[in-house]
Design a protein around this motif. Structure first.
Motif, PDB file in Angstrom:
ATOM      1  N   ASP A  44      16.477 -10.006 -22.954  1.00 57.74           N
ATOM      2  CA  ASP A  44      16.751  -9.833 -21.520  1.00 57.74           C
ATOM      3  C   ASP A  44      17.119 -11.136 -20.812  1.00 57.74           C
ATOM      4  O   ASP A  44      17.935 -11.147 -19.891  1.00 57.74           O
ATOM      5  CB  ASP A  44      15.526  -9.229 -20.820  1.00 57.74           C
ATOM      6  CG  ASP A  44      15.471  -7.722 -20.991  1.00 57.74           C
ATOM      7  OD1 ASP A  44      16.537  -7.094 -20.986  1.00 57.74           O
ATOM      8  OD2 ASP A  44      14.367  -7.178 -21.139  1.00 57.74           O
ATOM      9  N   GLN A  45      16.508 -12.234 -21.224  1.00 60.49           N
ATOM     10  CA  GLN A  45      16.709 -13.507 -20.525  1.00 60.49           C
ATOM     11  C   GLN A  45      17.857 -14.331 -21.108  1.00 60.49           C
ATOM     12  O   GLN A  45      18.108 -15.443 -20.656  1.00 60.49           O
ATOM     13  CB  GLN A  45      15.416 -14.333 -20.584  1.00 60.49           C
ATOM     14  CG  GLN A  45      14.189 -13.605 -20.046  1.00 60.49           C
ATOM     15  CD  GLN A  45      14.383 -13.080 -18.644  1.00 60.49           C
ATOM     16  OE1 GLN A  45      14.901 -13.781 -17.771  1.00 60.49           O
ATOM     17  NE2 GLN A  45      13.976 -11.829 -18.407  1.00 60.49           N
ATOM     18  N   ASP A  77      21.643  -9.630 -12.730  1.00 56.05           N
ATOM     19  CA  ASP A  77      20.326  -9.082 -13.042  1.00 56.05           C
ATOM     20  C   ASP A  77      20.489  -7.647 -13.508  1.00 56.05           C
ATOM     21  O   ASP A  77      21.584  -7.084 -13.480  1.00 56.05           O
ATOM     22  CB  ASP A  77      19.379  -9.157 -11.834  1.00 56.05           C
ATOM     23  CG  ASP A  77      19.924  -8.415 -10.626  1.00 56.05           C
ATOM     24  OD1 ASP A  77      20.062  -7.180 -10.716  1.00 56.05           O
ATOM     25  OD2 ASP A  77      20.211  -9.076  -9.611  1.00 56.05           O
ATOM     26  N   LYS A  78      19.386  -7.021 -13.939  1.00 60.30           N
ATOM     27  CA  LYS A  78      19.456  -5.690 -14.537  1.00 60.30           C
ATOM     28  C   LYS A  78      19.807  -4.595 -13.538  1.00 60.30           C
ATOM     29  O   LYS A  78      20.148  -3.479 -13.925  1.00 60.30           O
ATOM     30  CB  LYS A  78      18.119  -5.364 -15.220  1.00 60.30           C
ATOM     31  CG  LYS A  78      17.853  -6.195 -16.459  1.00 60.30           C
ATOM     32  CD  LYS A  78      16.686  -5.643 -17.262  1.00 60.30           C
ATOM     33  CE  LYS A  78      15.378  -5.836 -16.537  1.00 60.30           C
ATOM     34  NZ  LYS A  78      14.213  -5.419 -17.377  1.00 60.30           N
ATOM     35  N   THR A  79      19.724  -4.891 -12.240  1.00 63.78           N
ATOM     36  CA  THR A  79      20.032  -3.874 -11.233  1.00 63.78           C
ATOM     37  C   THR A  79      21.494  -3.902 -10.796  1.00 63.78           C
ATOM     38  O   THR A  79      21.917  -3.060 -10.022  1.00 63.78           O
ATOM     39  CB  THR A  79      19.141  -4.061  -9.993  1.00 63.78           C
ATOM     40  OG1 THR A  79      19.440  -5.333  -9.379  1.00 63.78           O
ATOM     41  CG2 THR A  79      17.667  -4.018 -10.368  1.00 63.78           C
ATOM     42  N   THR A  80      22.251  -4.864 -11.306  1.00 63.15           N
ATOM     43  CA  THR A  80      23.666  -4.967 -10.936  1.00 63.15           C
ATOM     44  C   THR A  80      24.452  -3.808 -11.528  1.00 63.15           C
ATOM     45  O   THR A  80      24.399  -3.564 -12.736  1.00 63.15           O
ATOM     46  CB  THR A  80      24.267  -6.294 -11.432  1.00 63.15           C
ATOM     47  OG1 THR A  80      23.528  -7.387 -10.864  1.00 63.15           O
ATOM     48  CG2 THR A  80      25.728  -6.406 -11.024  1.00 63.15           C
TER      49      THR A  80
END
Length: 251
Positions: A44-45, A77-80
């Motif tokens: 993830d990072q 980020d993951k919400t994009t």
């Protein structure tokens, strides 16, 4: 396969199984609107870096035997949300294939989105010159998933893409205590479909809480006692590695 049948789960574990066989593997995520491989692999990072020769993929460990590329590594980020039309998707897939420093690979596993749309057509067109080994189709035992998957098999056959086999995912529930497998849904539908359309049946993967937990935490389920749930993928990887070695020695 249909959305939600576990294509990314199968792709990530299949890539790990191939690495287990001593192969150097590339794992490409072309599910541009819903990338999940970075999370499933514990990356993830991580970010893709640009070099003078192209993009550098993300590696799962220091051995650099599993190289991963996903749009998820390029998002803030993951919400994009990725809101792209077909031409932008096509151009991105072309970049992933041509502008990434993959290095020498024994095989490239590609995780696709549901359906038979722009992403599938684009990647098949770009890879046509390299004579890809074929596609692995993933389904669940339920009739609604089987109906959609049969269309994807028809798509593969219509464009001349070999179908290496079909995986029946979520086929029963494997108890982590007694290891007994209970068919909480229908079962056998994937195997029946494979027989009907004359493609190899790779095997069944049950719902296994340990495998699910490993996927959520980015861990390798083959390193756990639940590796037995993924036996069909390990067998497929062994057969693939054996046939690849045979093909290389005959050249």
């Amino acid at each position: 396969g249909k959305g939600g049948v576990g294509k990314s789960t199968v792709a990530s574990h299949m890539a790990r199984a191939l690495v287990e066989q001593g192969l150097t593997v590339g794992l490409l995520d072309i599910d541009l609107c819903g990338p999940s491989l970075p999370h499933m692999l514990g990356l993830d990072q991580s970010k893709i870096h640009q070099s003078s020769s192209g993009w550098v993929p993300v590696y799962t460990d220091s051995t650099k035997r599993l190289a991963v590329v996903s749009i998820g590594f390029l998002l803030a980020d993951k919400t994009t949300a990725v809101v792209w039309r077909g031409p932008k998707k096509t151009a991105t897939i072309k970049q992933f294939l041509e502008d990434v420093m993959w290095g020498p690979l024994d095989c490239l596993v590609i995780d696709t989105p549901p359906g038979t749309s722009d992403e599938h057509i684009s990647v098949c067109e770009y890879l046509q010159a390299f004579n890809p080994d074929g596609a692995v189709v993933v389904t669940t035992p339920q009739g609604v998933a089987l109906s959609d998957v049969s269309k994807e098999i028809t798509f593969c056959k219509s464009i001349g893409m070999p179908v290496l086999g079909l995986v029946e995912n979520m086929s029963g529930f494997r108890c982590p205590t007694c290891e007994e497998c209970t068919n909480i849904f229908a079962t056998g539908g994937g195997e029946a479909l494979a027989t009907a359309v004359e493609v190899p049946f790779i095997g069944r993967i049950p719902i296994d809480p340990v495998v699910s937990q490993c996927t959520e935490q980015g861990q390798n389920a083959f390193d756990t006692d639940s590796a037995a749930s993924l036996k069909c993928l390990r067998t497929f990887a062994e057969d693939f590695a054996r046939s690849s070695a045979g093909a290389s020695s005959s050249e």
